[in-house]
Write an enzyme that holds these catalytic residues in place. Structure first.
Site, mmCIF file in Angstrom:
data_model
loop_
_atom_site.group_PDB
_atom_site.id
_atom_site.type_symbol
_atom_site.label_atom_id
_atom_site.label_comp_id
_atom_site.label_asym_id
_atom_site.label_seq_id
_atom_site.Cartn_x
_atom_site.Cartn_y
_atom_site.Cartn_z
ATOM 1 N N LYS A 97 71.360 37.894 -14.827
ATOM 2 C CA LYS A 97 71.374 37.011 -15.998
ATOM 3 C C LYS A 97 72.783 37.028 -16.551
ATOM 4 O O LYS A 97 73.538 37.985 -16.335
ATOM 5 C CB LYS A 97 70.398 37.551 -17.050
ATOM 6 C CG LYS A 97 69.925 36.526 -18.044
ATOM 7 C CD LYS A 97 68.684 35.784 -17.583
ATOM 8 C CE LYS A 97 68.294 34.712 -18.571
ATOM 9 N NZ LYS A 97 67.099 33.969 -18.199
ATOM 10 N N ASN A 131 59.265 21.418 -23.872
ATOM 11 C CA ASN A 131 59.377 20.964 -22.484
ATOM 12 C C ASN A 131 58.203 21.417 -21.631
ATOM 13 O O ASN A 131 57.684 20.657 -20.827
ATOM 14 C CB ASN A 131 60.674 21.506 -21.871
ATOM 15 C CG ASN A 131 61.869 20.789 -22.448
ATOM 16 O OD1 ASN A 131 61.849 19.576 -22.620
ATOM 17 N ND2 ASN A 131 62.907 21.538 -22.777
#
Ligand code: NAD
Length: 350
Positions: free
Chosen positions: A80, A187
């Site tokens: 990440k 979303n």
């Protein structure tokens, strides 16, 4: 800020810090584990209160990606990155390009993708500096209606996982008339709500943003409820698709749903809440297993995107959850704990 003694360091292989004074970039890349392949994970841009907060976030998130990739059956590890700054004020093309060069300097150990505060256009710009970018829809993916946004695949994966959880927890194959509370219609939540509606479920919805709720009421016949009410509704399934840490000491005693299956990351405030759900007989679909559709989709966004292959892989989310539920029942241990053990069996090979 300590690194080697940081409580979240776990067994990270690499933590890299970079600053680029000309663009103002300050960023960290964390690579947790690459035993199964390169690490892949989003680049989050956030106005962190401190460098320590940014380091904690990136370490936690990259470790989580290793577990997610392992149970998604992907030949990759976890990583990440975070950029310290306000995406609305501090994000410039020069800063994004500098981040691309930082990613490139790791030579493919880490593949970057979009996350909160970064977008597909940002990834396209980074791709001018490095080839180690995921989540960019190629021509074949675009022809299949995929845009590089992982949300449709995430929502489909959650829908598949929710059906597996309903089968295991309620003994039902059919969603017709099933009462589902969807928290967050962004979303993923809005698309999940549509899949559920098409399968005949009865929806109860909430969101911070009133137009999202109005749309679900109008288009999906959903019932709007208050943000503070959603977790306590008398429904069959609670689908958290907004914030993390919503399964906590305050909400847990109120939950009436027998199944929890939603997209939100880090739903359990603490690991002990997984045990508490288990003790109450509530079947919890571990978040990083059920919401893996996005990274599965990104994995296939290479040269030969084939929607049928991706959909077949998404279907495996249901199979994996079925195996977790079965082992949880057999061993009398919470599903979240079983998922962690199963992921470790995959990425540590033991
Ligand atoms: P999003 O930002 O598009 O949607 C989140 C929605 O939740 C927004 O509409 C927001 O208004 C609403 N919301 C925020 N606080 C709320 C509250 N207190 N009560 C009710 N609604 C609230 O995000 P998304 O992409 O749909 O992702 C949803 C969750 O799923 C996040 O936790 C995300 O980390 C996780 N997730 C997303 C993906 C993906 O592909 N987008 C993949 C894996 C996990």
């Amino acid at each position: 800020m300590s690194v080697f003694t940081h409580p979240e360091l776990d067994a990270h292989e690499l933590v890299a810090f970079h600053s680029d004074p000309s663009s103002g970039l300050r960023a960290i890349i964390a690579v947790h584990n690459t035993r199964l392949g390169h690490s892949l994970g989003g680049c989050r841009m956030w106005n962190y209160e401190s460098e320590d907060e940014a380091l904690t976030d990136v370490l936690r998130l990259s470790r989580g990606m290793t577990y997610k990739a392992a149970l998604a059956g992907l030949p990759q590890g976890g990583g990440k990155s975070v950029i310290l700054g306000d995406p609305r004020k501090d994000k410039t093309p020069a800063l994004i390009r500098a981040m691309g060069r930082f990613v490139n300097s790791l030579g493919g150990k880490y593949i970057v993708a979009e996350d909160s505060g970064t977008s597909v256009p940002d990834m396209r710009l980074m791709a001018e500096e490095t080839r180690y970018v995921g989540g960019l829809a190629d021509a074949a993916a675009q022809a299949a209606g995929r845009s590089g946004d992982p949300s449709p695949a995430t929502a489909l994966g959650v829908f598949i996982g929710l059906k597996a959880a309903v089968k295991a927890g309620l003994g039902r194959d059919d969603l017709s008339g099933l009462r589902v509370a969807v928290q967050g219609l962004g979303n993923v939540g809005s698309r999940l709500a549509r899949h559920l509606h098409e399968a005949g479920a009865k929806l109860f919805v909430t969101d911070l943003y009133p137009p999202a709720v109005e749309r679900a009421v109008k288009e999906l016949g959903a019932t709007a409820v208050g943000m503070g009410e959603i977790a306590a509704l008398d429904v069959d399934v609670y689908a958290p698709c907004a914030l993390g840490a919503i399964l906590n000491d305050a909400t847990l005693p109120l939950i009436k749903a027998r199944v929890i299956a939603g997209a939100a990351n880090n739903q359990l405030a603490q690991p002990r809440h997984g045990q508490a759900l288990f003790d109450r007989g509530i079947l919890y679909a571990p978040d990083y297993v059920i919401n893996a559709g996005g990274i599965i989709d990104i994995h296939y966004e290479g040269a030969h995107y084939d929607a049928a292959v991706v959909d077949a892989h998404l279907a495996r989310i249901g199979t994996t959850l079925g195996a977790i539920f079965e082992r949880s029942r057999r061993e009398s241990r919470p599903t979240a704990e079983i998922a962690d053990r199963m992921a470790e069996e995959v990425f540590l090979g033991r």
